[in-house]
Motif scaffolding. Sequence first.
Motif, PDB file in Angstrom:
ATOM      1  N   CYS A  81       0.842  -1.201   0.000  1.00 41.26           N
ATOM      2  CA  CYS A  81       0.000   0.000   0.000  1.00 41.26           C
ATOM      3  C   CYS A  81       0.875   1.247   0.000  1.00 41.26           C
ATOM      4  CB  CYS A  81      -0.885   0.016   1.247  1.00 41.26           C
ATOM      5  SG  CYS A  81      -1.961  -1.423   1.400  1.00 41.26           S
ATOM      6  N   THR A  82       0.334   2.345  -0.493  1.00 43.32           N
ATOM      7  CA  THR A  82       1.029   3.628  -0.432  1.00 43.32           C
ATOM      8  C   THR A  82       1.372   3.922   1.025  1.00 43.32           C
ATOM      9  OG1 THR A  82      -0.123   4.468  -2.366  1.00 43.32           O
ATOM     10  CG2 THR A  82       0.779   6.111  -0.871  1.00 43.32           C
ATOM     11  N   SER A  96       6.886   1.682  -6.963  1.00 38.65           N
ATOM     12  CA  SER A  96       6.648   0.589  -7.910  1.00 38.65           C
ATOM     13  C   SER A  96       7.813   0.485  -8.887  1.00 38.65           C
ATOM     14  CB  SER A  96       5.359   0.838  -8.710  1.00 38.65           C
ATOM     15  OG  SER A  96       4.230   0.752  -7.880  1.00 38.65           O
ATOM     16  N   THR A 120       0.119   0.097  -4.447  1.00 45.05           N
ATOM     17  CA  THR A 120      -1.276   0.462  -4.670  1.00 45.05           C
ATOM     18  C   THR A 120      -1.470   1.913  -4.245  1.00 45.05           C
ATOM     19  OG1 THR A 120      -1.961  -1.796  -4.214  1.00 45.05           O
ATOM     20  CG2 THR A 120      -3.663  -0.116  -4.082  1.00 45.05           C
ATOM     21  N   PRO A 121      -1.971   2.757  -5.135  1.00 42.31           N
ATOM     22  CA  PRO A 121      -2.134   4.180  -4.777  1.00 42.31           C
ATOM     23  C   PRO A 121      -3.238   4.354  -3.736  1.00 42.31           C
ATOM     24  CG  PRO A 121      -3.101   3.746  -6.926  1.00 42.31           C
ATOM     25  CD  PRO A 121      -2.426   2.476  -6.493  1.00 42.31           C
ATOM     26  N   CYS A 160      -5.567  -1.826   1.897  1.00 48.69           N
ATOM     27  CA  CYS A 160      -4.934  -0.506   1.814  1.00 48.69           C
ATOM     28  C   CYS A 160      -5.905   0.577   2.289  1.00 48.69           C
ATOM     29  CB  CYS A 160      -4.496  -0.224   0.377  1.00 48.69           C
ATOM     30  SG  CYS A 160      -3.185  -1.338  -0.182  1.00 48.69           S
TER      31      CYS A 160
END
Length: 182
Positions: A81-82, A96, A120-121, A160
């Motif tokens: 996750c971000t 990434s 993941t944004p 996330c």
Amino acid sequence: FIAANGCDSTIYTTLSILDPVLVATAITICTGSSYTVGTSTYSIAGQYYDTLIAANGCDSIITTNLFVESELYTNISQTICTGDSYTFGGIPISISGVYVDSLIADAGCDSVVTLYLTVTPLLTNSITQTICEGTSITFGTQTLSASGAYNEMFTTATGCDSLVSMFLFVSPTIENSVSAEI
């Protein structure tokens, strides 16, 4: 035999037959390397026999079982996750991309590890809601009853964070007075 004085002479000879020295070895090398026995050099897996002269002057037969290890290639796919990081080769990574690290495997050969990292944004969403004056609405962990902009963090199905902004409008109660005569 006849001795110098003309008499018989008997000679006894004790003959010892020494066995050849037999040596068997198992050797593992990496692809691109070689192994030398005497004057022979080998780089392909197999069983080899070399005859050398031992310290006692006899033959020394060396059997070499040669194994050739190829480079090991490993692929890792990881999603984070971000705001999180993934440690690869002792370094925390939070962007990434494709990362490659070269390690030494058990046999001393190279082991190449490739990491495919996906970050993941942070998901963001906004909603607008209108309620009547005197009522309230539940938004995540908050109970709201006044106009304003509110933020709440939720967890997505992948684990996330998701930031949701709510713009809340409270409609005032409309009061009219009616005079009636009958």
